[in-house]
Write an enzyme that holds these catalytic residues in place. Structure first.
Site, PDB file in Angstrom:
ATOM      1  N   ASP A 144       0.859  -1.181   0.000  1.00  0.00           N
ATOM      2  CA  ASP A 144       0.000   0.000   0.000  1.00  0.00           C
ATOM      3  C   ASP A 144       0.899   1.237   0.000  1.00  0.00           C
ATOM      4  OD1 ASP A 144      -1.877   2.009   0.366  1.00  0.00           O
ATOM      5  OD2 ASP A 144      -3.065   0.868   1.816  1.00  0.00           O
ATOM      6  N   ARG A 146      -0.224   4.391  -0.733  1.00  0.00           N
ATOM      7  CA  ARG A 146      -1.047   5.599  -0.728  1.00  0.00           C
ATOM      8  C   ARG A 146      -0.623   6.582   0.373  1.00  0.00           C
ATOM      9  NH1 ARG A 146      -6.860   2.795  -0.548  1.00  0.00           N
ATOM     10  NH2 ARG A 146      -5.640   1.431   0.842  1.00  0.00           N
TER      11      ARG A 146
END
Length: 222
Positions: A144, A146
């Site tokens: 991830d 983000r």
């Protein structure tokens, strides 16, 4: 509401450089859900164009809010590999039912930040038996990648101090708090699973700590 931008001083005659997020436009956006305002931003650090869909008069505290990561396959194509498209629709309906709220649509978040082609490559590996975490790692990509700093900047620009966050992901809550936005409540967005996404959703619960208690009721799905 004022623009939240950082301006770097330059010598006379040289081009001014900006950093941070700049509000560029505020336009009415009629949708099948209701009449929103589409407030467009430019992230000068990453070059991404971002948009906040604002419904009604939101105020400053406990604003019903969704941070929605861009997902072309789910949002535009109706993919059943994930629940993203249904979550986006549910969030838009929810803020209209509430009478006010914000959906921040975060571009650059495709595939949890690995991009469209990276996501499609990961999906191909998932079709061969890997889960979503294993597939990213097999490609040498982060699980991830983000960042929610831009989302927090946008909310600050909109005058928001605290939110009721529509999300099942505890990392979104942690990121907003880290960037100075308080989270008064985390509101679940529980989409009924189907055969095509149940394994993906279980992986999100078991390996990414998403709060998805409704999956216990669908043990019959493969």
């Amino acid at each position: 509401m004022t623009e939240k931008i950082g301006v770097l001083g330059t010598k006379s005659g040289q081009r001014t450089q900006r950093s941070g997020v700049e509000r560029v436009v505020n336009a009415p956006l009629p949708t099948v859900y209701g009449e929103f305002r589409a407030i467009g931003y430019l992230d000068h650090d990453r070059g991404d164009e971002q948009v906040a869909l604002v419904y009604g008069e939101t105020g400053t505290d406990d604003v019903l809010t969704r941070l929605h990561s861009e997902c072309l396959t789910g949002d535009a194509f109706g993919s059943q590999h994930c629940e993203c498209g249904d979550q986006l629709a549910s969030a838009l309906r929810a803020v209209v039912a509430e009478g006010s709220g914000i959906v921040v649509y975060l571009r650059g978040h495709e595939g949890r930040g690995i991009g469209l082609l990276g996501k499609l490559r990961a999906m191909a590996l998932q079709a061969e038996g890997l889960d979503t975490v294993e597939a990213n790692l097999a490609l040498g990509l982060p699980v991830d990648a983000r960042d929610y700093g831009v989302a927090a900047e946008i909310l600050h620009d909109l005058g928001v101090n605290s939110v009721r966050l529509m999300s099942n992901n505890p990392r979104k809550r942690e990121a907003l708090v880290q960037h100075g936005i308080q989270v008064a409540e985390q509101v679940p967005l529980l989409i009924p699973p189907c055969e095509n996404n149940i394994t993906y959703l279980r992986t999100k619960r078991e390996r990414l700590d998403h709060h998805l208690p409704h999956l216990d009721a669908v043990a019959h799905l493969s």
